[in-house]
Scaffold this active site. Structure first.
Site, PDB file in Angstrom:
ATOM      1  N   CYS A  50       0.179   4.129   2.765  1.00 44.45           N
ATOM      2  CA  CYS A  50       0.595   3.348   4.008  1.00 44.45           C
ATOM      3  C   CYS A  50       1.877   3.943   3.952  1.00 44.45           C
ATOM      4  O   CYS A  50       2.317   4.025   5.681  1.00 44.45           O
ATOM      5  CB  CYS A  50       0.406   1.999   4.102  1.00 44.45           C
ATOM      6  SG  CYS A  50      -1.489   1.531   4.147  1.00 44.45           S
ATOM      7  N   CYS A 102       0.839  -1.434   0.403  1.00 44.40           N
ATOM      8  CA  CYS A 102       0.306   0.118  -0.463  1.00 44.40           C
ATOM      9  C   CYS A 102       1.187   1.471   0.118  1.00 44.40           C
ATOM     10  O   CYS A 102       1.650   1.456   1.272  1.00 44.40           O
ATOM     11  CB  CYS A 102      -0.856  -0.233   1.395  1.00 44.40           C
ATOM     12  SG  CYS A 102      -1.376   1.340   1.163  1.00 44.40           S
TER      13      CYS A 102
END
Length: 308
Positions: free
Chosen positions: A50, A47
């Site tokens: 993230c 991600c």
């Protein structure tokens, strides 16, 4: 935001920032949040956002100096927890306090919003606030003892005197509200609560006083304990009678009995009356002191039911 997918584990962090697995989620998040707020970062190594949000969260947590902790949960390796908390996209961040989620957000946000998020948790956990000095601290302790011993009028005078020295003392404001509740002066208690300075209006002490005021208002309309007990014993699935019995028990000072019946109601039908059992439990927990055995045990039992 990015939809969930596959990936690998992230490296471990320092003492206040841990990688948390599905197996130790209860211990490292739910149980740990009984002592200090825990921020849970739901992430995955694939991600992109993230990778930006995670370090920013870690920086803010480190700056809090132990007033909050952070748990990093890889959603690929903790799919059951992610499902239970309905994590549908990442990054998603939840904050746990006293065993329950109390705040959160989704997606990457600016550092200023992260700092404000962490600051709110620090305040909620009691880690923030200026030192009021030994004199005011001693006066607060004395006022609380008066209130516990039933001298509500003397306690109210002492709390008022403290506010004369420090008009933004959240503990004194909350104590003054509770003193007027004990005196049965609910309108006065509400007026004091509504008149609190904006800077402390969301302080834990005032939130607790607000919860106590709501419970005191409810107590005015409850029926006799014996009658409600008989109804519940005759029909254990009479949810309204059980809910009313919990209110009546709390009004009589039996907080543990009230919590037991609300937990049983939650176990039987957690969605009854739009989740009224959980909402009432939360109000009772908020009204009690954070270290009250009834609150500690009740929060843990409720969390165990939610995450079972």
């Amino acid at each position: 935001m990015i939809e969930l997918g596959g990936g690998a584990a992230a490296p471990a962090q320092d003492a206040n920032i841990k990688d948390v697995s599905e197996q130790d989620f209860m211990a490292e998040v739910v149980d740990a949040s009984m002592q200090v707020p825990v921020i849970v970062d739901f992430w995955a190594p694939w991600c992109g956002p993230c990778k930006t949000l995670g370090p920013m969260l870690e920086e803010a947590v480190k700056a809090a100096g132990g007033a909050v902790k952070m748990a990093k949960v890889n959603v690929d390796e903790a799919q059951m927890v992610a499902s239970q908390l309905r994590i549908q996209s990442i990054p998603t961040v939840y904050a746990f306090w006293q065993g329950q989620p109390v705040d959160g957000f989704q997606g990457a946000v600016p550092q200023s919003e992260i700092k404000a998020f962490v600051d709110r948790l620090v305040q909620q956990g009691g880690g923030a606030g200026a030192d009021q000095g030994n004199g005011l601290e001693d006066a607060l302790t004395a006022a609380e003892e008066m209130l516990e011993q039933g001298a509500a009028s003397d306690a109210a005078q002492t709390f008022s005197a403290i506010l004369g020295e420090d008009e933004k003392n959240a503990a004194a404001y909350g104590g003054l509200v509770r003193a007027h509740i004990a005196l049965g002066e609910l309108e006065q208690a509400e007026a004091i609560l509504n008149g609190a300075p904006a800077e402390i209006s969301k302080a834990p002490e005032l939130e607790a006083a607000h919860a106590q005021l709501e419970l005191a208002k409810q107590a005015a309309g409850v029926g006799p304990v014996a009658e409600l007990t008989a109804k519940v014993e005759a029909n254990p699935d009479d949810h309204q009678a059980r809910y009313d019995l919990a209110q009546a028990l709390y009004a009589q000072g039996d907080g543990e009995g009230a919590v037991d019946h609300l937990l049983e109601l939650f176990r039987r039908d957690r969605e009854w009356n739009d989740g009224a059992a959980k909402a009432q439990l939360t109000t009772i927990f908020d009204a009690l002191k954070p270290n009250d055995p009834v609150a500690l045990k009740g929060r843990r039992r409720l969390s165990s039911m939610i995450f079972a």
